[in-house]
Design an enzyme around this catalytic site. Structure first.
Site, PDB file in Angstrom:
ATOM      1  N   GLU A 174       0.850  -1.239  -0.019  1.00 29.43           N
ATOM      2  CA  GLU A 174       0.103  -0.017  -0.081  1.00 29.43           C
ATOM      3  C   GLU A 174       0.760   1.212   0.084  1.00 29.43           C
ATOM      4  O   GLU A 174       0.331   2.337  -0.476  1.00 29.43           O
ATOM      5  CB  GLU A 174      -0.990  -0.055   1.239  1.00 29.43           C
ATOM      6  CG  GLU A 174      -2.312  -0.619   0.965  1.00 29.43           C
ATOM      7  CD  GLU A 174      -3.020  -0.014  -0.272  1.00 29.43           C
ATOM      8  OE1 GLU A 174      -3.054   1.137  -0.474  1.00 29.43           O
ATOM      9  OE2 GLU A 174      -3.495  -0.825  -0.989  1.00 29.43           O
ATOM     10  N   GLY A 175       2.142   1.147   0.460  1.00 27.97           N
ATOM     11  CA  GLY A 175       2.848   2.215   0.613  1.00 27.97           C
ATOM     12  C   GLY A 175       3.451   2.813  -0.906  1.00 27.97           C
ATOM     13  O   GLY A 175       3.226   4.094  -1.315  1.00 27.97           O
ATOM     14  N   HIS A 176       3.622   1.760  -1.601  1.00 22.63           N
ATOM     15  CA  HIS A 176       3.858   1.914  -3.105  1.00 22.63           C
ATOM     16  C   HIS A 176       2.760   2.402  -3.941  1.00 22.63           C
ATOM     17  O   HIS A 176       2.603   3.265  -4.569  1.00 22.63           O
ATOM     18  CB  HIS A 176       4.413   0.570  -3.805  1.00 22.63           C
ATOM     19  CG  HIS A 176       5.546   0.138  -3.216  1.00 22.63           C
ATOM     20  ND1 HIS A 176       5.674  -1.010  -2.891  1.00 22.63           N
ATOM     21  CD2 HIS A 176       7.068   0.715  -3.481  1.00 22.63           C
ATOM     22  CE1 HIS A 176       6.943  -1.368  -2.415  1.00 22.63           C
ATOM     23  NE2 HIS A 176       7.675  -0.088  -2.612  1.00 22.63           N
ATOM     24  N   MET A 200       5.119   0.600   6.418  1.00 21.60           N
ATOM     25  CA  MET A 200       5.175  -0.240   5.535  1.00 21.60           C
ATOM     26  C   MET A 200       6.543  -0.419   4.932  1.00 21.60           C
ATOM     27  O   MET A 200       7.047   0.408   4.404  1.00 21.60           O
ATOM     28  CB  MET A 200       4.102  -0.244   4.672  1.00 21.60           C
ATOM     29  CG  MET A 200       2.770  -0.684   5.066  1.00 21.60           C
ATOM     30  SD  MET A 200       1.624  -0.862   3.649  1.00 21.60           S
ATOM     31  CE  MET A 200       0.178  -1.353   4.660  1.00 21.60           C
ATOM     32  N   SER A 254       8.946  -3.713   2.204  1.00 21.53           N
ATOM     33  CA  SER A 254       9.031  -5.130   1.492  1.00 21.53           C
ATOM     34  C   SER A 254       9.697  -5.834   2.497  1.00 21.53           C
ATOM     35  O   SER A 254       9.483  -6.980   2.465  1.00 21.53           O
ATOM     36  CB  SER A 254       9.597  -4.955   0.341  1.00 21.53           C
ATOM     37  OG  SER A 254       8.724  -3.990  -0.560  1.00 21.53           O
TER      38      SER A 254
END
Ligand code: PAF
Length: 287
Positions: A35-37, A184, A186
């Site tokens: 969701e950050g991206h 958030m 990865s």
């Protein structure tokens, strides 16, 4: 949605978009989108007509002992997520497209990269500035969108863009957090359940710092000590806690409006970063 693999095809697509009067925005990523991206994609839509997401795990920003080989890869899932967010094109080159031979010309920023993450990852930012330059030259965007979680990266990219006269607007987007407050990333999926709980101490300590500042604390050393203690008590190995000017990244001893508190800490084998921006405008502090 187009999926583009070569620099030539990418440049042709962007030139066609420009010729028909469109503004192009680039969202640079290393994939494994969360969701950050996707919040960067949403911002890109607000600032441009055409949104290009680049997905490239850039080998030159990883040191030999880092997680390049195990970095999560999920191109099919990433493409589906981008399609749902109405991305116009994905630029997903293979490594030999971006680096057909070892490069000997690098883009180096040698002031802002000397501090914070630059101390423990001395080759990292040269890899970032070099690949971002290569992505700018491939995608030819009018705007590029970066997340504020990588606070130092944003400062370095802004300085590079200014110093090298890139005609590209750098737009930043606030940190997106998981429901429990962890920023958030990865790399969060490397954490065990226990480490994830312990890593919440980063956000909790930043929030406590904000509370302390709201109550009048202005001494950076006191705040740094409190954050360091809380993270250490939760089995985090603190790399740095710094309070500094957001543009120069120079430490400040007394907290003032427009200050950033930046943290890097390792839980298990996973290094996480987070930050808190204290601005007079956003927090109502110092009024
Ligand atoms: O922030 C990232 O994911 C990377 O550093 C970037 C900007 C995509 C360059 O590889």
């Amino acid at each position: 949605m187009k999926i583009i693999k070569t620099i030539k095809e990418m440049q042709t697509y962007s030139r066609e978009m420009h010729a028909s009067g469109n503004r192009v925005a680039l969202v640079p990523t290393m994939g494994d989108l969360h969701e950050g991206h996707l919040s960067l994609v949403d911002a890109a839509h607000r600032h441009a007509d055409i949104v290009v997401v680049s997905i490239f795990i850039n080998p030159t920003q990883f040191a030999p002992e880092e997680d390049f080989d195990t970095y999560p890869k999920n191109l099919e899932r990433d493409c589906n997520l981008c399609k749902l967010r109405k991305v116009d094109a994905i630029f997903a080159p293979e490594a030999n497209e971006m680096y057909p031979e070892p490069i000997t010309a690098w883009v180096i920023e040698n002031s802002l990269t000397e501090v914070l993450c630059g101390k423990s990852r001395p080759t990292h930012f040269t890899g970032v500035t070099t690949v971002v330059t290569k992505l700018f030259n491939a995608v030819l965007p009018e705007a590029a969108i970066f997340g504020e979680k990588d606070f130092q990266q944003v400062a370095v990219i802004k300085k590079m863009t200014k110093d090298l006269n890139f005609h590209i607007e750098i737009i930043t987007v606030p940190i997106v957090r998981e429901a429990d407050g962890l920023a958030m990333s990865s790399r969060n999926k490397y954490l065990t359940e226990k480490e994830h709980k312990e890593a919440l101490s980063i956000n909790i300590s930043l929030k406590a710092a904000e509370e302390a500042i709201l109550s009048g604390e202005r001494n950076s050393a006191v705040i740094i000590k409190q954050i360091t203690l809380r993270i250490s008590q939760n089995d985090g190995k603190v790399d740095y806690v710094e309070i500094m000017n957001p543009e120069t990244l120079q430490p400040i001893t007394a907290i003032e409006p427009d200050t950033v508190i930046a943290v890097a800490a390792v839980f298990g084998k996973t290094r996480l970063i987070d930050n808190l921006v204290i601005s007079s405008a956003s927090s109502g502090l110092f009024v």
